[in-house]
Structures are given as structure tokens and as C-alpha cells.
Design a protein around this motif. Structure first.
Motif, PDB file in Angstrom:
ATOM      1  N   GLN A   5       0.841  -1.201   0.000  1.00 21.47           N
ATOM      2  CA  GLN A   5       0.000   0.000   0.000  1.00 21.47           C
ATOM      3  C   GLN A   5       0.875   1.249   0.000  1.00 21.47           C
ATOM      4  OE1 GLN A   5      -2.167  -1.593   3.618  1.00 21.47           O
ATOM      5  NE2 GLN A   5      -3.838  -0.462   2.640  1.00 21.47           N
ATOM      6  N   ASP A   6       0.402   2.281  -0.696  1.00 21.68           N
ATOM      7  CA  ASP A   6       1.066   3.588  -0.692  1.00 21.68           C
ATOM      8  C   ASP A   6       0.233   4.562   0.133  1.00 21.68           C
ATOM      9  OD1 ASP A   6       3.122   2.770  -2.422  1.00 21.68           O
ATOM     10  OD2 ASP A   6       1.842   3.110  -4.164  1.00 21.68           O
ATOM     11  N   GLY A   7       0.908   5.319   1.002  1.00 18.21           N
ATOM     12  CA  GLY A   7       0.206   6.283   1.831  1.00 18.21           C
ATOM     13  C   GLY A   7      -0.122   7.579   1.092  1.00 18.21           C
ATOM     14  N   TYR A   8      -0.935   8.396   1.725  1.00 19.58           N
ATOM     15  CA  TYR A   8      -1.285   9.714   1.211  1.00 19.58           C
ATOM     16  C   TYR A   8      -0.520  10.784   1.990  1.00 19.58           C
ATOM     17  CZ  TYR A   8      -5.299   8.556  -1.810  1.00 19.58           C
ATOM     18  OH  TYR A   8      -6.099   8.097  -2.832  1.00 19.58           O
ATOM     19  N   GLY A   9      -0.534  11.989   1.470  1.00 18.55           N
ATOM     20  CA  GLY A   9       0.097  13.101   2.166  1.00 18.55           C
ATOM     21  C   GLY A   9      -0.431  14.433   1.667  1.00 18.55           C
ATOM     22  N   VAL A  10       0.092  15.502   2.276  1.00 12.57           N
ATOM     23  CA  VAL A  10      -0.284  16.876   1.902  1.00 12.57           C
ATOM     24  C   VAL A  10       0.925  17.553   1.285  1.00 12.57           C
ATOM     25  CG1 VAL A  10      -1.255  19.063   2.700  1.00 12.57           C
ATOM     26  CG2 VAL A  10      -1.794  16.946   3.922  1.00 12.57           C
TER      27      VAL A  10
ATOM     28  N   GLU B 208       1.391  12.402  14.787  1.00 16.47           N
ATOM     29  CA  GLU B 208       1.783  13.752  15.226  1.00 16.47           C
ATOM     30  C   GLU B 208       0.697  14.775  14.897  1.00 16.47           C
ATOM     31  OE1 GLU B 208       6.644  13.248  14.733  1.00 16.47           O
ATOM     32  OE2 GLU B 208       5.395  13.817  13.018  1.00 16.47           O
ATOM     33  N   MET B 209      -0.102  14.484  13.868  1.00 14.26           N
ATOM     34  CA  MET B 209      -1.218  15.385  13.539  1.00 14.26           C
ATOM     35  C   MET B 209      -2.440  15.094  14.392  1.00 14.26           C
ATOM     36  SD  MET B 209      -1.139  15.808   9.385  1.00 14.26           S
ATOM     37  CE  MET B 209       0.043  14.690   8.687  1.00 14.26           C
ATOM     38  N   GLY B 210      -2.328  14.074  15.260  1.00 16.83           N
ATOM     39  CA  GLY B 210      -3.432  13.763  16.168  1.00 16.83           C
ATOM     40  C   GLY B 210      -4.542  12.947  15.533  1.00 16.83           C
ATOM     41  N   GLN B 211      -4.275  12.344  14.359  1.00 18.75           N
ATOM     42  CA  GLN B 211      -5.296  11.564  13.661  1.00 18.75           C
ATOM     43  C   GLN B 211      -4.698  10.262  13.115  1.00 18.75           C
ATOM     44  OE1 GLN B 211      -8.481  12.071  13.544  1.00 18.75           O
ATOM     45  NE2 GLN B 211      -8.517  14.117  14.470  1.00 18.75           N
ATOM     46  N   PRO B 212      -4.433   9.281  13.998  1.00 16.93           N
ATOM     47  CA  PRO B 212      -3.852   8.014  13.540  1.00 16.93           C
ATOM     48  C   PRO B 212      -4.658   7.339  12.427  1.00 16.93           C
ATOM     49  CG  PRO B 212      -3.909   8.119  15.935  1.00 16.93           C
ATOM     50  CD  PRO B 212      -4.701   9.292  15.443  1.00 16.93           C
ATOM     51  N   ASP B 213      -5.984   7.530  12.426  1.00 15.54           N
ATOM     52  CA  ASP B 213      -6.819   6.884  11.412  1.00 15.54           C
ATOM     53  C   ASP B 213      -6.531   7.384   9.997  1.00 15.54           C
ATOM     54  OD1 ASP B 213      -8.066   5.021  12.879  1.00 15.54           O
ATOM     55  OD2 ASP B 213     -10.083   5.866  12.722  1.00 15.54           O
ATOM     56  N   LEU B 214      -5.823   8.521   9.903  1.00 13.12           N
ATOM     57  CA  LEU B 214      -5.465   9.010   8.569  1.00 13.12           C
ATOM     58  C   LEU B 214      -4.600   7.997   7.817  1.00 13.12           C
ATOM     59  CD1 LEU B 214      -4.629  12.792   9.100  1.00 13.12           C
ATOM     60  CD2 LEU B 214      -6.353  11.861   7.562  1.00 13.12           C
ATOM     61  N   SER B 215      -3.909   7.125   8.571  1.00 14.36           N
ATOM     62  CA  SER B 215      -3.046   6.133   7.923  1.00 14.36           C
ATOM     63  C   SER B 215      -3.861   5.136   7.100  1.00 14.36           C
ATOM     64  CB  SER B 215      -2.213   5.395   8.966  1.00 14.36           C
ATOM     65  OG  SER B 215      -3.045   4.676   9.845  1.00 14.36           O
ATOM     66  N   LYS B 216      -5.164   5.111   7.313  1.00 15.23           N
ATOM     67  CA  LYS B 216      -6.012   4.202   6.517  1.00 15.23           C
ATOM     68  C   LYS B 216      -6.282   4.761   5.116  1.00 15.23           C
ATOM     69  CE  LYS B 216      -8.235   1.832  10.387  1.00 15.23           C
ATOM     70  NZ  LYS B 216      -7.423   2.380  11.470  1.00 15.23           N
TER      71      LYS B 216
ATOM     72  N   PHE C 298       0.254  10.883   5.750  1.00 15.94           N
ATOM     73  CA  PHE C 298      -0.753  10.185   6.550  1.00 15.94           C
ATOM     74  C   PHE C 298      -0.252   8.772   6.870  1.00 15.94           C
ATOM     75  CE2 PHE C 298      -4.054  12.917   4.131  1.00 15.94           C
ATOM     76  CZ  PHE C 298      -3.637  14.026   4.832  1.00 15.94           C
ATOM     77  N   GLU C 299       0.948   8.711   7.388  1.00 17.58           N
ATOM     78  CA  GLU C 299       1.578   7.446   7.769  1.00 17.58           C
ATOM     79  C   GLU C 299       1.784   7.442   9.283  1.00 17.58           C
ATOM     80  OE1 GLU C 299       4.642   6.579   4.180  1.00 17.58           O
ATOM     81  OE2 GLU C 299       5.011   8.433   5.271  1.00 17.58           O
ATOM     82  N   GLU C 300       1.907   6.249   9.860  1.00 18.78           N
ATOM     83  CA  GLU C 300       2.189   6.177  11.297  1.00 18.78           C
ATOM     84  C   GLU C 300       3.619   6.624  11.573  1.00 18.78           C
ATOM     85  OE1 GLU C 300       1.187   2.293  12.650  1.00 18.78           O
ATOM     86  OE2 GLU C 300      -0.967   2.589  12.374  1.00 18.78           O
ATOM     87  N   LYS C 301       4.507   6.369  10.613  1.00 18.33           N
ATOM     88  CA  LYS C 301       5.879   6.862  10.710  1.00 18.33           C
ATOM     89  C   LYS C 301       6.202   7.518   9.376  1.00 18.33           C
ATOM     90  CE  LYS C 301      10.639   5.465  11.666  1.00 18.33           C
ATOM     91  NZ  LYS C 301      11.546   4.319  11.959  1.00 18.33           N
TER      92      LYS C 301
END
Length: 319
Positions: free
Chosen positions: A124-129, A236-244, A222-225
């Protein structure tokens, strides 16, 4: 008596035929459907693994990559779904790209992902800003502090990019204005670089190309690390679920594949993805491979269904 004997022979044949088929599998070439045009990421993965997969099958046959683009991948996915369940047709699937239309209830959809036979995962590839390199915004907090809706670029309202932007901005508490209608991921990232918007949310591999060219800066992943030095991660952004929010590359065959055939395909695919030749290809191409077996693929699918069903109001209108 003759009728009873014929019935017995028929029954024996029905019981033994799948076993014989599994023992002989594969006995002919296997079609590997790619539901997008040649040249993209999904096409690249299949064409890289095909010759290696051939070496790991119990019998010598060819893997034949076959592009069937159209309808956002739905046509190719439907062809895998409707294929005879004999193991000679498999395909690669974009999750959530092919999952969102099913949750949304598109009327012309001709597949059911929950009934497919899942065989493996390339990862899987993560998302980001991202923001243009010259942008004054250094963090996601800078965007939140703008005091006005942040302009994000994205493809159309029925796209997963649009849905991801809606979901992520809600989770992060960012007021948004989405400038939409761009054809694909490259187009909407280029749009923010030329000034159509303030920021963009998209798959990291797509944005990294523009980081390398010096046109874009990733300010959050939007990764855990975080895989990007200096960029905040989901925790660190306070939204661990973003990693989904991610793009998965899963492999499946049609529903009701005989278990032994599915096992042969899944184990051969796993061996191919773990082959040193695949590792060399990954290193030279810069394209990551995270081998996952059939159970991993099913787990990714179920997790994505659970996540996107929670945010179904953001998945755009059904077609």
C-alpha cells in the motif's frame, strides 16, 4: 443397472475433476488482467512480476499481462469477476479505487469485491499533503491557521482523490474549498504547482515525482511513521486513522476458485514477490514492493471497506 452405473461414474467424475484440475494446474497460459492503460503504476507492477511468477509456478506456462482500461478500471475488474473459476484469469485491483464505486452503489457495476478470491498484495502507498515549493506554508497547522477555506486541487467529485480530500480535511479540522475536475493525479498535482490552489492531498509516490523535480514540498504524510524527513505523520497530527487513507495493489481471481488452485497461485505469487530478482527490480526502479499473502490482501480489503463505509457521505454521487 446400466443407469445406476452411469450415475455412479458421473458422480465420481464430478468429485475427482476439481482434484485432477488442481494437480495439473497450471496446464496453459494465465491471463493477468491490468484494468488500466499501459505505462502506469499498476501496469508496471504486473509486467515486472510476470516473468518471475512464471518461474515459481509448478508447471511451465506463460503469464500474459493484458490491459483492459475503461470506466475507471470497472471493465477489467468485471472481466476478472465473470471469468471461469479455473485459475487462468487473475487481475490486479486498485483499492479503494475499485471499492468506492461498490460502496457508493454505482448502478452499472458488474463485480463484487467481497466475493472475489484474493491471492496477494504488492503493498500500500500512503497519502500526504503537498504545497508548491515556494509556498509560505510549512505545516498542516499553517493551513489551519489561514483564516479562510484552504484551496485544494483534486479530480472529479466521484474520484477517490476528491473523497480523500474531503475525509482528511474533516479529520484535520481544515476548512476547505476543492478545485476539482482535473483528469488524474498528475494533473491535479501540477494544478497546485501552477497556482490553482494552496495545497493538494494525494498518494505519496505521485507527489514524490514532483518533489524530486523541485516543484513540490510535502508538509505532512498520513503514515504512522513519516517516510518524508521533516513532514509530520498521522500520529503527530493527532489523527492516527489518517493512515487508513492509502492505495492498495491487490491481486485476485474470480469468485469460487478451487482452494488448491488458489493456494498454488497465492504461494507462487508470494514467492515471486520475495524473489531476489523482484528486490533488484524494486531497488533499481525505486518502486516499493511489500509482499503480502492472501490473508493480508483480505485484511487490507476488509479494513478499507470498514474505513470508507464510515465516510460514505463523502464518496460522491452514484453513477
Amino acid at each position: 443397472m446400466n443407469k445406476l452405473l452411469a450415475a455412479f461414474i458421473t458422480c465420481v467424475g464430478m468429485v475427482t475433476a476439481p482434484v485432477a484440475m488442481a494437480a495439473d494446474f497450471p496446464a496453459k497460459n494465465i491471463q493477468f488482467i491490468i484494468p488500466v492503460s499501459p505505462g502506469g503504476g499498476f501496469d508496471t507492477y504486473v509486467r515486472a512480476v510476470a516473468p518471475i511468477l512464471e518461474r515459481h509456478l509448478p508447471q511451465s506456462v506463460n503469464i500474459v499481462p493484458t490491459n483492459i482500461p475503461a470506466a475507471g478500471g470497472a471493465r477489467g475488474a468485471a472481466q476478472v469477476y465473470r471469468a471461469k473459476p479455473d485459475g487462468y484469469t487473475i487481475g490486479i485491483f486498485n483499492i479503494p479505487g475499485m471499492l468506492v464505486p461498490q460502496i457508493r452503489g454505482d448502478s452499472d457495476l458488474q463485480y463484487d469485491l467481497k466475493k472475489m478470491t484474493w491471492l496477494g498484495s504488492f503493498g500500500q502507498d500512503g497519502y500526504g499533503v503537498g504545497v508548491p515549493t515556494a509556498s509560505p506554508y510549512k505545516t498542516v497547522a499553517d493551513l489551519k491557521a489561514l483564516g479562510r477555506p484552504v484551496k485544494f486541487t483534486a479530480s472529479g467529485p466521484s474520484s477517490t482523490a476528491y473523497s480523500a480530500t474531503m475525509i482528511a480535511t474533516d479529520m484535520l479540522g481544515i476548512k476547505r474549498e476543492i478545485i476539482s475536475g482535473y483528469k488524474g493525479s498528475n494533473d491535479y498535482v501540477l494544478a497546485v504547482i501552477r497556482g490553482d490552489g494552496d495545497a493538494v492531498i494525494g498518494p505519496l509516490p505521485v507527489m514524490e515525482k514532483f518533489v524530486e523535480s523541485g516543484e513540490l514540498r510535502i508538509i505532512g504524510t498520513f503514515e504512522e511513521k513519516s517516510s518524508v524527513p521533516g513532514a509530520q505523520n498521522a500520529i503527530e497530527m493527532g489523527q492516527p486513522d489518517l493512515s487508513k487513507l492509502s492505495v492498495g495493489r491487490l491481486v485476485a481471481g474470480p469468485p469460487d476458485l478451487p482452494p488448491e488452485v488458489a493456494k498454488t497461485l497465492s504461494e507462487s505469487l508470494m514467492a515471486a514477490m520475495q524473489d531476489p530478482a523482484m528486490a533488484t527490480w524494486s531497488k533499481e526502479s525505486g518502486i516499493a514492493v511489500e509482499p503480502g499473502d492472501a490473508a493480508a490482501a483480505k485484511g487490507i480489503l476488509e479494513g478499507q471497506f470498514n474505513f470508507y463505509e464510515r465516510y460514505s457521505k463523502y464518496l460522491g454521487p452514484a453513477n
